[in-house]
Motif scaffolding. Structure first.
Motif, PDB file in Angstrom:
ATOM      1  N   LEU A   3       0.809  -1.221   0.000  1.00  0.00           N
ATOM      2  CA  LEU A   3       0.000   0.000   0.000  1.00  0.00           C
ATOM      3  C   LEU A   3       0.840   1.268   0.000  1.00  0.00           C
ATOM      4  O   LEU A   3       0.629   2.176  -0.806  1.00  0.00           O
ATOM      5  CB  LEU A   3      -0.940  -0.018   1.211  1.00  0.00           C
ATOM      6  N   ALA A   4       1.818   1.344   0.892  1.00  0.00           N
ATOM      7  CA  ALA A   4       2.586   2.586   1.038  1.00  0.00           C
ATOM      8  C   ALA A   4       3.329   2.916  -0.263  1.00  0.00           C
ATOM      9  O   ALA A   4       3.297   4.057  -0.735  1.00  0.00           O
ATOM     10  CB  ALA A   4       3.576   2.458   2.192  1.00  0.00           C
ATOM     11  N   GLU A   5       3.963   1.913  -0.857  1.00  0.00           N
ATOM     12  CA  GLU A   5       4.721   2.176  -2.080  1.00  0.00           C
ATOM     13  C   GLU A   5       3.799   2.583  -3.230  1.00  0.00           C
ATOM     14  O   GLU A   5       4.076   3.554  -3.938  1.00  0.00           O
ATOM     15  CB  GLU A   5       5.553   0.954  -2.494  1.00  0.00           C
ATOM     16  N   VAL A   6       2.722   1.833  -3.401  1.00  0.00           N
ATOM     17  CA  VAL A   6       1.844   2.126  -4.532  1.00  0.00           C
ATOM     18  C   VAL A   6       1.179   3.495  -4.362  1.00  0.00           C
ATOM     19  O   VAL A   6       1.033   4.256  -5.318  1.00  0.00           O
ATOM     20  CB  VAL A   6       0.782   1.011  -4.703  1.00  0.00           C
ATOM     21  N   HIS A   7       0.819   3.806  -3.126  1.00  0.00           N
ATOM     22  CA  HIS A   7       0.224   5.116  -2.888  1.00  0.00           C
ATOM     23  C   HIS A   7       1.219   6.238  -3.200  1.00  0.00           C
ATOM     24  O   HIS A   7       0.886   7.219  -3.883  1.00  0.00           O
ATOM     25  CB  HIS A   7      -0.256   5.219  -1.444  1.00  0.00           C
TER      26      HIS A   7
ATOM     27  N   MET B 197       3.824   6.051  -5.161  1.00  0.00           N
ATOM     28  CA  MET B 197       4.116   6.033  -6.595  1.00  0.00           C
ATOM     29  C   MET B 197       2.995   6.719  -7.378  1.00  0.00           C
ATOM     30  O   MET B 197       3.253   7.511  -8.290  1.00  0.00           O
ATOM     31  CB  MET B 197       4.239   4.578  -7.037  1.00  0.00           C
ATOM     32  N   SER B 198       1.749   6.393  -7.048  1.00  0.00           N
ATOM     33  CA  SER B 198       0.640   6.997  -7.788  1.00  0.00           C
ATOM     34  C   SER B 198       0.606   8.508  -7.551  1.00  0.00           C
ATOM     35  O   SER B 198       0.254   9.282  -8.443  1.00  0.00           O
ATOM     36  CB  SER B 198      -0.688   6.355  -7.392  1.00  0.00           C
ATOM     37  N   SER B 199       0.997   8.927  -6.347  1.00  0.00           N
ATOM     38  CA  SER B 199       1.029  10.364  -6.054  1.00  0.00           C
ATOM     39  C   SER B 199       2.106  11.067  -6.872  1.00  0.00           C
ATOM     40  O   SER B 199       1.869  12.101  -7.497  1.00  0.00           O
ATOM     41  CB  SER B 199       1.299  10.597  -4.565  1.00  0.00           C
ATOM     42  N   ALA B 200       3.299  10.495  -6.849  1.00  0.00           N
ATOM     43  CA  ALA B 200       4.423  11.117  -7.569  1.00  0.00           C
ATOM     44  C   ALA B 200       4.146  11.163  -9.063  1.00  0.00           C
ATOM     45  O   ALA B 200       4.398  12.177  -9.730  1.00  0.00           O
ATOM     46  CB  ALA B 200       5.709  10.347  -7.293  1.00  0.00           C
ATOM     47  N   LEU B 201       3.620  10.058  -9.595  1.00  0.00           N
ATOM     48  CA  LEU B 201       3.370  10.017 -11.043  1.00  0.00           C
ATOM     49  C   LEU B 201       2.208  10.924 -11.426  1.00  0.00           C
ATOM     50  O   LEU B 201       2.242  11.576 -12.469  1.00  0.00           O
ATOM     51  CB  LEU B 201       3.100   8.578 -11.488  1.00  0.00           C
TER      52      LEU B 201
ATOM     53  N   LEU C 171       1.130  17.169  -3.229  1.00  0.00           N
ATOM     54  CA  LEU C 171       1.145  15.716  -3.382  1.00  0.00           C
ATOM     55  C   LEU C 171       2.548  15.117  -3.350  1.00  0.00           C
ATOM     56  O   LEU C 171       2.724  13.949  -2.986  1.00  0.00           O
ATOM     57  CB  LEU C 171       0.466  15.381  -4.713  1.00  0.00           C
ATOM     58  N   THR C 172       3.528  15.923  -3.729  1.00  0.00           N
ATOM     59  CA  THR C 172       4.890  15.357  -3.809  1.00  0.00           C
ATOM     60  C   THR C 172       5.452  15.011  -2.429  1.00  0.00           C
ATOM     61  O   THR C 172       6.452  14.310  -2.340  1.00  0.00           O
ATOM     62  CB  THR C 172       5.857  16.321  -4.521  1.00  0.00           C
ATOM     63  N   GLN C 173       4.798  15.489  -1.380  1.00  0.00           N
ATOM     64  CA  GLN C 173       5.250  15.112  -0.039  1.00  0.00           C
ATOM     65  C   GLN C 173       5.084  13.616   0.217  1.00  0.00           C
ATOM     66  O   GLN C 173       5.802  13.033   1.042  1.00  0.00           O
ATOM     67  CB  GLN C 173       4.482  15.907   1.018  1.00  0.00           C
ATOM     68  N   GLN C 174       4.138  12.986  -0.477  1.00  0.00           N
ATOM     69  CA  GLN C 174       3.886  11.559  -0.247  1.00  0.00           C
ATOM     70  C   GLN C 174       5.109  10.729  -0.614  1.00  0.00           C
ATOM     71  O   GLN C 174       5.546   9.867   0.155  1.00  0.00           O
ATOM     72  CB  GLN C 174       2.676  11.089  -1.073  1.00  0.00           C
TER      73      GLN C 174
ATOM     74  N   ILE D 137      12.622  15.752  -5.318  1.00  0.00           N
ATOM     75  CA  ILE D 137      12.881  14.305  -5.300  1.00  0.00           C
ATOM     76  C   ILE D 137      11.686  13.524  -5.851  1.00  0.00           C
ATOM     77  O   ILE D 137      11.843  12.525  -6.556  1.00  0.00           O
ATOM     78  CB  ILE D 137      13.265  13.808  -3.882  1.00  0.00           C
ATOM     79  N   SER D 138      10.489  14.020  -5.599  1.00  0.00           N
ATOM     80  CA  SER D 138       9.309  13.291  -6.087  1.00  0.00           C
ATOM     81  C   SER D 138       9.256  13.320  -7.611  1.00  0.00           C
ATOM     82  O   SER D 138       9.011  12.291  -8.250  1.00  0.00           O
ATOM     83  CB  SER D 138       8.037  13.915  -5.501  1.00  0.00           C
ATOM     84  N   HIS D 139       9.494  14.481  -8.212  1.00  0.00           N
ATOM     85  CA  HIS D 139       9.491  14.545  -9.676  1.00  0.00           C
ATOM     86  C   HIS D 139      10.678  13.768 -10.257  1.00  0.00           C
ATOM     87  O   HIS D 139      10.560  13.131 -11.306  1.00  0.00           O
ATOM     88  CB  HIS D 139       9.480  15.998 -10.157  1.00  0.00           C
ATOM     89  N   ALA D 140      11.809  13.808  -9.566  1.00  0.00           N
ATOM     90  CA  ALA D 140      12.963  13.039 -10.042  1.00  0.00           C
ATOM     91  C   ALA D 140      12.623  11.545 -10.044  1.00  0.00           C
ATOM     92  O   ALA D 140      12.949  10.813 -10.980  1.00  0.00           O
ATOM     93  CB  ALA D 140      14.184  13.310  -9.157  1.00  0.00           C
ATOM     94  N   HIS D 141      11.964  11.109  -8.991  1.00  0.00           N
ATOM     95  CA  HIS D 141      11.588   9.694  -8.900  1.00  0.00           C
ATOM     96  C   HIS D 141      10.577   9.339  -9.997  1.00  0.00           C
ATOM     97  O   HIS D 141      10.687   8.297 -10.648  1.00  0.00           O
ATOM     98  CB  HIS D 141      10.999   9.398  -7.519  1.00  0.00           C
ATOM     99  N   ALA D 142       9.604  10.206 -10.210  1.00  0.00           N
ATOM    100  CA  ALA D 142       8.600   9.949 -11.250  1.00  0.00           C
ATOM    101  C   ALA D 142       9.262   9.854 -12.621  1.00  0.00           C
ATOM    102  O   ALA D 142       8.919   8.991 -13.437  1.00  0.00           O
ATOM    103  CB  ALA D 142       7.531  11.048 -11.230  1.00  0.00           C
TER     104      ALA D 142
END
Lengths: 686, 686
Positions: B379-383, B385-389, B439-442, B538-543
């Motif tokens: 759950l934590a990862e998918v949540h 990931m969906s937020s970042a993407l 959202l990128t805080q997630q 970092i969130s956009h970099a990860h996405a």
């Protein structure tokens, strides 16, 4: 939340501002006299019923053009009644806040005749045009063609027998298109058409063409006119952008504007050599756009700053401004560092644009003074500069306005923010008066010439290109690094400017080298257009450098009480922070350019980012004062969420009540659509 | 220009494409079956009179809502007549191409009852809702409050005497606001309100509230409803986003949805512990948005690519595609390298988004399968990931659409491009379902936890965060540099991924260090919100990393004929170039992140830029084929300039003729406004 909370929040924020807002307003607008005159003109418009904006959100293009016609004629009356000058007229258009069909009459039709007509032609056409006895527009663009005059398909063929021109839209794509003022209003147009005599093509020339009868406004036989329909984002929706096709349409030979090229009764064409005088009007239009961007982006930041000051969302335990006085409420959105770091740099940009608007206009006036005494030395530089600045400033103006809208979150998507209308008015400026990408070739070409000058006669390099001298010794240049050692070094204007100069010099020489080497690879020869990405980079880099430089100079000048725009020490203190933020944030946004050749070290990159954050934080108590100082009255903002009193929710509520759907308790379509659906499977009872 | 030139240009461009377009379409949409079903559903809509789009450019919000009602009820009928599943329904909405009031009925009202209602409540409400005997919406947002449920001001107070809830909008700012489907259509709403029993606040809970009579659609006493008015850019203008205020409005106790929290007849509140099940629906909504962005951005690039192929402007002596066959004409705009370098990376992004849409949906389905068997590990990862993407993909989707419009130059500002409507439909996605910045805080929070895991139990780090292991040995990490030596090294997927992994690891550890150190400075303690800029980075970099990774994997998978989405070698060849371009252009756009710690050398920066240009050039003959492969029929594109046949100018002309202003030769307002102005100074005779 109490009903007064919004207003209290804004009032409290105002109480914390460290400088005198009126003093800052005078600095921005160039003195109290200008401020008062601007207010006077805006009030003049604000009290006229026809210029009210309450129903704009519901006008489709068809209805909006009708409104635009009514507004146009009232504008003409006011201009005559008050004998307004050009500056007042432009303030009037700022207050009216939507391009009107009549704008092209004063802004294009009259100037073209004045600049390209003979004295006799001017005497014939200008007096009736000034009295609005005829109404005109300017027709260049065609369905299939834009800026490339030599490929226009509209033709003007000399008919010697009758001493006339026959105007033809030879093909479908020759239709004039996008012509403002044409679709409904104009009686006349100045038309760009390719001139033919005895089958020979003499290229594009300008003709005054009557379109509609002065008796009944009907189009003349041989002319087909219409409106091209709605535009993106409902932008320019009061403008009657039109199309026109000509079919064997005859006009007298004298209707060709003949100040330069001439055609005699016998059909003899003469074309005396003359300087590129038309560059002057292009420079003017682009210079005006820079000033407009200052007014526009400052409006957007005003609206966003005020709304985000009253909007509260979630809790930030250490929020700086309001936790002390309002412990029970959510945090004001403007107190979130992320929001400040997006918003405050745009406030700084607005201030930089105000400075640039003045400087560019001064530069233009200097050019015109020179030209009138036959001196064309400054033409190339001023033309390149106005091109580079137009491209960069209109880009950040449009992008910044949309960014402000997004900053406002959910309510930002309401029409009543006022920002959607503003964006739709700004964004075509990225395309007109020279596409923002294509236009950057001007500055690039200019700098390539300056590099040649630098190599041969360095003392002749113009002031704004002096940085090119840095690149002459390539070995030394490639070893240059940024001098920042301590965090506070970033606040030295010389260090900021050195960074921009270094970057500009590097990009200009790289472009120059690439162009020089381009021909060597026979298998893959390069043309100019292969370098256009680099043109864009150097042109925007140059524009950013000039903006930073002019803002720094403007703040320095303001410290002299005898200068044109003096400011008090408290104002200077904030202006300096804005100037630093503008410079350093611009660097941060384009950081790769400063680091990819090793000019900045990794440690400097880190300390730059920290300095930007610190400057942003230092402006937290000033933001509301900084946008108040732009002095945009509520009539101009036309925003429920950005009004002066901060009463955002109340105003948004009131605006929603004006939705015509709300006049009926049960919506149209209930009997026809909803009820049959609900009853399709029989009555449902809970 | 001849009348067939436009069509000839597009046909000629198609003749040069190196791969089979149908094969590529099957790859993109996941097989021939999907392609045919999508076409079938779109045709189903395209033949219905009520779904025609011809007059959309003129509909104001008031008229548009009436249309939206009619479209809504027809949509409901079609859904029942054809027994459509969720996928078909989403294709139907794609074809309809404007959010409708009824969307919230199927997309929010029914799912909320299904997930939060007891079995009895589901049995009571769902059957009539499925048959459209009641129509519902979901009301959370208020005038003064958004995502922060604990601060909502609408209250539901238990009245023990009558076993009822009393619903109140206690203050002005408690008004429900922005609620889609509320303004005109809905008979019911599920409403978030704070639950009070005996003066105690139990926080937000969900209640089913009847709004309008099923007999005559009139609002019940105690409920005040209206439409909130027009929106930015005419977006969502068929949607009846509404407001509602409740005044001592009573509903039965049973109307509280009680699957989890319950209130007994005696007013006893119980709240059994349960997992964060509602995360599943948030993940779904965000995953769907990623797929939508693929469909939207691919539409925008389709329109731009086709138009720029037929649009000609100026001359480029060595333009590659058409100088040989059309020496007398201007150059096709798409042949300018500047244009290609802006447009083709967005085509590559569209392909990357298609791959990401599938992968994210698979990930969601995997999560749901796990959850249904009580496994919440993912759950934590998918949540996150969906937020970042969601944040990154909707950002590039909206920005790319507007960039395509600007690429189209002057005509790009016409409503008839179809792009303004598209932008207005996309851009609110930057704000809803979680503001793209907030959202990128997630993802940032998730990565901080993963860093702790990496330090203690590195084998437990989840696959997409494995790059964090790189950063554990900081000394070694800080010495790591990019392995590119030769230009072609850039085309190695491992090298591309290494660069993204290095960047993500650096940004994540820098954030982690900053958070850890934050508390030490007592004078200026840092809170989480002080780090939000870094969270965004970092969130956009990860996405971006995940998008690059998934696209690479998708192209690899396609080489296996037995895979779900196989592609022929000719398609693979182009897909590989697109994947390289997507990866390297993403790096170039964010270059500072890769160079500011010394990971890239100056020489690598130069060779990267050269490689991007080279990849772009290699796609010149493929562009039209690549956008054809998206398989967007003309009904969907609704663009005069981007239609399949390329007949741009003819279609633009025809569209202009439909402007209602053109029905009259002399415009409205002539007698009232124009004539008096022209005659003010007496008749003028030429």
């Amino acid at each position: 939340m109490t009903e007064s909370q919004n207003k209290d929040d804004l009032a409290y924020a105002r109480s914390k501002v460290s400088f005198d807002i009126k003093d800052m307003t005078n600095y921005l607008h160039g003195g109290e006299g200008n401020v008062e005159q601007r207010r006077y003109i805006i009030d003049l418009i604000a009290k006229e019923p026809i210029f009210q904006k309450d129903d704009w959100g519901w006008l489709n293009h068809t209805d909006a053009v009708k409104r635009g016609i009514a507004m146009s004629t009232r504008l003409a009356e006011i201009k005559m009644e008050h004998e307004l000058n050009d500056l007042d007229l432009s303030t009037m258009m700022e207050a009216i806040d939507d391009p009107l069909p009549i704008v092209l009459h004063n802004g294009a039709f009259i100037p073209v005749i004045n600049s390209q007509g003979t004295d006799e032609q001017i005497e014939k056409w200008i007096p009736p045009a000034e009295k609005f006895q005829i109404l005109g527009c300017y027709a260049q663009t065609e369905l299939g063609h834009g800026s490339n005059l030599s490929k226009l398909e509209t033709t003007a063929t000399f008919i010697k027998e009758t001493d006339e021109w026959e105007i033809n839209s030879t093909t479908f794509t020759a239709s004039k298109w996008w012509i403002g003022g044409l679709g409904a209003l104009s009686t006349h147009a100045v038309v760009q058409a390719r001139l033919f005599i005895d089958g020979k093509d003499y290229g594009a020339h300008v003709f005054v063409i009557p379109l509609r009868s002065l008796d009944d406004h009907k189009t003349f036989p041989g002319v087909e006119i219409g409106d091209i329909g709605p535009k993106a984002y409902n932008g320019f929706n009061k403008m009657d952008n039109g199309f026109a096709r000509f079919n064997k349409y005859r006009i007298p030979r004298e209707n060709m504007l003949m100040r330069f090229s001439k055609v005699s009764r016998e059909g003899v064409y003469t074309n005396p050599p003359h300087a590129k005088l038309s560059y002057g009007s292009m420079v003017l239009l682009r210079s005006v756009l820079i000033k407009q961007m200052a007014l526009y982006l400052s409006r957007a930041t005003t609206i966003a700053t005020r709304y985000l000051t009253v909007r509260r969302q979630f809790n930030n335990p250490t929020s700086r401004n309001d936790a002390d006085v309002n412990p029970g409420l959510e945090t004001q959105v403007i107190n979130y560092p992320m929001v400040q770091n997006r918003l405050f740099p745009m406030i700084a940009q607005s201030y930089a644009l105000f400075a640039a608007g003045s400087c560019m206009m001064e530069m233009y006036l200097g050019l015109m003074a020179g030209l009138s005494s036959g001196n064309i030395d400054a033409l190339a530089e001023v033309h390149a500069m106005s091109s580079a600045l137009k491209s960069y400033c209109t880009t950040i103006g449009a992008a910044g306005t949309e960014e402000c809208r997004k900053l406002m979150g959910g309510h930002g998507f309401s029409y009543f923010t006022g920002l959607a209308h503003l964006f739709a008015a700004i964004v075509p400026s990225n395309t007109y008066e020279g596409d923002n990408y294509v236009l950057t070739q001007q500055m690039a070409r200019y700098l390539l010439k300056e590099i040649k000058t630098a190599r041969t006669t360095p003392e002749k390099v113009t002031p704004f290109s002096k940085y090119l001298l840095l690149g002459l010794d390539q070995t030394a240049f490639s070893r240059t690094t940024c001098a920042v050692a301590l965090p506070q070094d970033w606040l030295k204007p010389e260090i900021q400017l050195s960074a921009f100069e270094h970057r500009c010099a590097r990009l200009a020489f790289e472009l120059s080298d690439a162009v020089d080497q381009g021909g060597y690879d026979q298998a893959n020869p390069k043309t100019w257009s292969d370098h256009n990405i680099e043109c864009y980079r150097i042109s925007h880099a140059h524009a950013q450098y000039v903006l930073v430089l002019w803002f720094i100079q403007s703040v320095r000048d303001a410290q002299d009480p005898d200068s044109e725009r003096p400011a008090q020490p408290a104002s200077i203190n904030v202006l300096e922070r804005l100037s630093h933020l503008h410079a350093l944030h611009t660097i941060q946004t384009n950081l790769a350019d400063f680091v990819e050749d090793g000019y900045f070290s990794p440690a400097q990159c880190q300390s730059l980012r920290a300095q930007v954050k610190s400057l942003v934080a230092s402006l937290a108590d000033e933001a509301v004062g900084l946008v108040d100082a732009f002095d945009h009255p509520d009539f101009l903002l036309n925003s429920a969420l950005g009004a002066t009193d901060g009463d955002a929710y109340k105003r948004l509520w009131d605006k929603a009540q004006s939705e015509p759907l709300n006049r009926r308790e049960v919506c149209d379509g209930y009997e026809e659509y909803i009820r049959p659906l609900l009853k399709r499977h029989g009555d449902f009872k809970l």
